[in-house]
Design an enzyme around this catalytic site. Structure first.
Site, PDB file in Angstrom:
ATOM      1  N   LYS A 159     -45.219 -94.324  -6.026  1.00 58.41           N
ATOM      2  CA  LYS A 159     -45.543 -93.596  -7.267  1.00 58.41           C
ATOM      3  C   LYS A 159     -45.145 -92.111  -7.238  1.00 58.41           C
ATOM      4  O   LYS A 159     -44.009 -91.810  -7.539  1.00 58.41           O
ATOM      5  CB  LYS A 159     -46.996 -93.812  -7.628  1.00 58.41           C
ATOM      6  CG  LYS A 159     -47.239 -95.253  -8.106  1.00 58.41           C
ATOM      7  CD  LYS A 159     -48.521 -95.428  -8.903  1.00 58.41           C
ATOM      8  CE  LYS A 159     -48.513 -96.734  -9.663  1.00 58.41           C
ATOM      9  NZ  LYS A 159     -49.275 -97.802  -9.022  1.00 58.41           N
TER      10      LYS A 159
ATOM     11  N   TYR B 158     -46.907-106.235 -18.330  1.00 63.95           N
ATOM     12  CA  TYR B 158     -48.073-107.010 -18.760  1.00 63.95           C
ATOM     13  C   TYR B 158     -48.106-107.139 -20.276  1.00 63.95           C
ATOM     14  O   TYR B 158     -49.101-106.785 -20.913  1.00 63.95           O
ATOM     15  CB  TYR B 158     -49.360-106.373 -18.217  1.00 63.95           C
ATOM     16  CG  TYR B 158     -49.546-106.674 -16.741  1.00 63.95           C
ATOM     17  CD1 TYR B 158     -50.151-107.863 -16.349  1.00 63.95           C
ATOM     18  CD2 TYR B 158     -49.088-105.796 -15.767  1.00 63.95           C
ATOM     19  CE1 TYR B 158     -50.293-108.171 -15.009  1.00 63.95           C
ATOM     20  CE2 TYR B 158     -49.226-106.097 -14.415  1.00 63.95           C
ATOM     21  CZ  TYR B 158     -49.833-107.291 -14.048  1.00 63.95           C
ATOM     22  OH  TYR B 158     -49.968-107.596 -12.733  1.00 63.95           O
TER      23      TYR B 158
ATOM     24  N   TYR C 228     -56.135-103.278  -6.439  1.00 63.66           N
ATOM     25  CA  TYR C 228     -54.810-103.568  -6.993  1.00 63.66           C
ATOM     26  C   TYR C 228     -53.762-103.107  -5.992  1.00 63.66           C
ATOM     27  O   TYR C 228     -53.774-101.961  -5.555  1.00 63.66           O
ATOM     28  CB  TYR C 228     -54.589-102.863  -8.342  1.00 63.66           C
ATOM     29  CG  TYR C 228     -53.195-103.143  -8.869  1.00 63.66           C
ATOM     30  CD1 TYR C 228     -52.893-104.367  -9.473  1.00 63.66           C
ATOM     31  CD2 TYR C 228     -52.164-102.221  -8.701  1.00 63.66           C
ATOM     32  CE1 TYR C 228     -51.611-104.650  -9.904  1.00 63.66           C
ATOM     33  CE2 TYR C 228     -50.882-102.501  -9.134  1.00 63.66           C
ATOM     34  CZ  TYR C 228     -50.607-103.712  -9.740  1.00 63.66           C
ATOM     35  OH  TYR C 228     -49.331-103.996 -10.146  1.00 63.66           O
TER      36      TYR C 228
ATOM     37  N   ASP D 145     -53.503 -98.342   1.293  1.00 64.91           N
ATOM     38  CA  ASP D 145     -52.569 -98.326   0.175  1.00 64.91           C
ATOM     39  C   ASP D 145     -52.803 -97.044  -0.622  1.00 64.91           C
ATOM     40  O   ASP D 145     -53.709 -96.970  -1.448  1.00 64.91           O
ATOM     41  CB  ASP D 145     -52.774 -99.577  -0.688  1.00 64.91           C
ATOM     42  CG  ASP D 145     -51.856 -99.612  -1.905  1.00 64.91           C
ATOM     43  OD1 ASP D 145     -51.185 -98.597  -2.182  1.00 64.91           O
ATOM     44  OD2 ASP D 145     -51.820-100.652  -2.578  1.00 64.91           O
TER      45      ASP D 145
HETATM   46  C1  PLP Z   1     -48.933 -99.111  -8.570  1.00 59.74           C
HETATM   47  C2  PLP Z   1     -49.536 -99.583  -7.329  1.00 59.74           C
HETATM   48  C3  PLP Z   1     -48.891-100.525  -6.500  1.00 59.74           C
HETATM   49  C4  PLP Z   1     -47.582-101.186  -6.882  1.00 59.74           C
HETATM   50  O1  PLP Z   1     -46.542-100.282  -7.001  1.00 59.74           O
HETATM   51  P1  PLP Z   1     -45.245-100.671  -7.873  1.00 59.74           P
HETATM   52  O2  PLP Z   1     -44.313 -99.522  -7.666  1.00 59.74           O
HETATM   53  O3  PLP Z   1     -45.703-100.823  -9.289  1.00 59.74           O
HETATM   54  O4  PLP Z   1     -44.711-101.946  -7.312  1.00 59.74           O
HETATM   55  C5  PLP Z   1     -49.511-100.882  -5.321  1.00 59.74           C
HETATM   56  N1  PLP Z   1     -50.699-100.348  -4.954  1.00 59.74           N
HETATM   57  C6  PLP Z   1     -51.332 -99.431  -5.717  1.00 59.74           C
HETATM   58  C7  PLP Z   1     -52.627 -98.851  -5.238  1.00 59.74           C
HETATM   59  C8  PLP Z   1     -50.789 -99.029  -6.930  1.00 59.74           C
HETATM   60  O5  PLP Z   1     -51.447 -98.143  -7.694  1.00 59.74           O
END
Ligand code: PLP
Length: 434
Positions: free
Chosen positions: A280, A22, A150, A251
């Site tokens: 992550k 970004y 997100y 997620d």
């Molecule tokens: C960081 C994140 C993503 C995307 O993961 P990337 O490895 O950056 O593609 C998706 N959902 C959530 C909740 C995130 O924090």
């Protein structure tokens, strides 16, 4: 081997040619050159050391250069760095899948490995759509989510990010149109307000014939606003999804592996989603790896429908190095007193960051698990703030109105105090207009 360039030369090349997240290459913001990292400290090329308040975006939960994780990688390297996953399989993937199934909520028994969180979200969306198609309901393709979310930067993931912060207008022609409900307003630590879920409930019932799934970040909305909402919301959402024949995608890419005080944030509500995305912290921040887990009901339905296979297969699927280090990271986490560490971090964050609540230019201070957030009334200057933190010996990267900490779980109280003192100090100077 050519001679190594000086830090100044490297930074000049970086400014001229290398795109950052970004960011812009037109008068780019300052970047700091990291030489190495150990424990909770990043060492810059100029010799300065910074206490890491970000865990490299939720991922480095054990800190850096962790002996157990280094060993897992070098050992695996002697066997193989990578092999294709089509038609071949290997111990690291099998052991990691087995471990993930054991530690995630019950019923999630099948694992699809992907390279990044965004792709794990794409995979979950595709699984949901294929599931309904296999059941003879090909019109169930749309997604419902809440504002302030997100889920990543690829097109499917982007379509369920907050429309404003995700800049949906910009990508309108190519972005799928999804349904949105307001974000949950009942605070994690406040009272549950029953009307909180009524709009989502209405949309769910009205559009159930076209909805494949609801996608949501359980309990903690991350990059969309660092907001912590009431566990009852997730419980009610689970019931509504089941009642309306709509799948639930959790997620947990940011929240997974202990960050919120539970191993997975779904466990605050005792909820099992139909699809679960992790990423992550999965590898302890060592390599890029993510996974989508699902239930036998979904895997069996996809497998017996048309075309009879799940339509996805990344080149680097289940990379053995990444799987091996993920396995070592999970074992290290589970063998550690992670829950009491997170609780202690939470107490220190809450006690120290609460000093910011007295400032008129701060609108909210909140803490959950090893996450501490100071929300300002106005957006902060992201071009100048990182340097202010670096000058105080810490690494903190604010965005928008948010200055927040999510340190590695292994941080000791003295280092954590330096982090929170830096935040309080910088927030104070913002109020003074400095
Ligand atoms: C960081 C994140 C993503 C995307 O993961 P990337 O490895 O950056 O593609 C998706 N959902 C959530 C909740 C995130 O924090």
């Amino acid at each position: 081997m050519h001679e190594r360039r000086s830090p100044a030369e490297l930074l000049a090349l970086d400014r001229a040619h290398v795109w950052h997240p970004y960011s812009t290459l037109v008068n780019p913001p300052e970047a700091f050159l990291v030489q190495s990292a150990r424990g909770v400290r990043l060492r810059l090329a100029d010799g300065r050391e910074l206490i890491d308040g970000m865990s490299s975006w939720w991922s480095a939960i054990h800190g850096y250069s962790v002996p157990e994780l280094n060993l897992a990688l070098t050992t695996q390297l002697d066997d193989m760095a990578h092999v294709m996953f089509g038609g071949l399989t290997h111990e690291p993937a099998i052991e990691l899948a087995t471990k993930l199934i054991a530690i995630t909520p019950p019923d999630l028994e099948h694992v699809f490995f992907a390279d990044s969180g965004s792709v794990a979200v794409e995979v979950a969306i595709k699984m949901a759509i294929q599931y309904w198609a296999a059941r003879g309901l090909p019109n169930k393709q749309q997604l419902l989510t809440v504002r302030g979310g997100y889920h990543g930067d690829t097109f499917g993931a982007m379509s369920v990010c907050d429309p404003i912060t995700g800049m949906h207008g910009l990508f309108q022609q190519t972005l799928a149109t999804q349904r949105f409900a307001p974000r949950p307003e009942s605070r994690f630590d406040g009272a549950w307000n029953d009307t909180d879920i009524s709009e989502l409930s209405r949309v769910l019932e009205r559009h159930r014939g076209n909805l494949a799934a609801v996608i949501i970040e359980p309990i903690v909305q991350g990059a969309g606003g660092m907001w912590f909402y009431h566990p009852e919301y997730l419980r009610r959402l689970r019931e509504l999804c089941t009642a309306c024949d709509v799948l639930l995608i959790a997620d947990e890419i940011a929240t997974g592996f202990g960050r919120t005080g539970e191993l997975f944030a779904c466990q605050h509500s005792d909820v099992t989603p139909d699809l679960l995305c992790v990423g992550k912290a999965l590898t302890g921040g060592y390599m890029t790896l993510a996974a989508t887990l699902t239930t036998p009901a979904i895997a069996d339905t996809i497998g017996t429908g048309v075309p009879g296979v799940f339509m996805h297969g990344p080149t680097f699927m289940a990379n053995p190095l990444a799987c091996r280090v993920a396995l070592a990271s999970i074992e290290l986490l589970l063998a550690s007193p992670w829950q009491s560490r997170v609780r202690q971090i939470e107490q220190i964050l809450r006690r120290n960051l609460s000093r910011c609540a007295a400032f008129a230019h701060v609108s909210d201070v909140r803490t959950l698990g090893a996450i501490g957030v100071v929300e300002m009334r106005e957006p902060v200057d992201m071009r100048t703030l990182p340097r202010q933190f670096v000058e105080r010996g810490v690494w903190v990267r604010p965005f928008g109105k948010l200055i927040y900490l999510m340190p590695p779980f292994v941080i000791d109280p003295a280092d954590l105090l330096q982090l929170t003192d830096a935040v309080v100090d910088v927030v104070r100077t913002l109020g003074a207009g400095v």
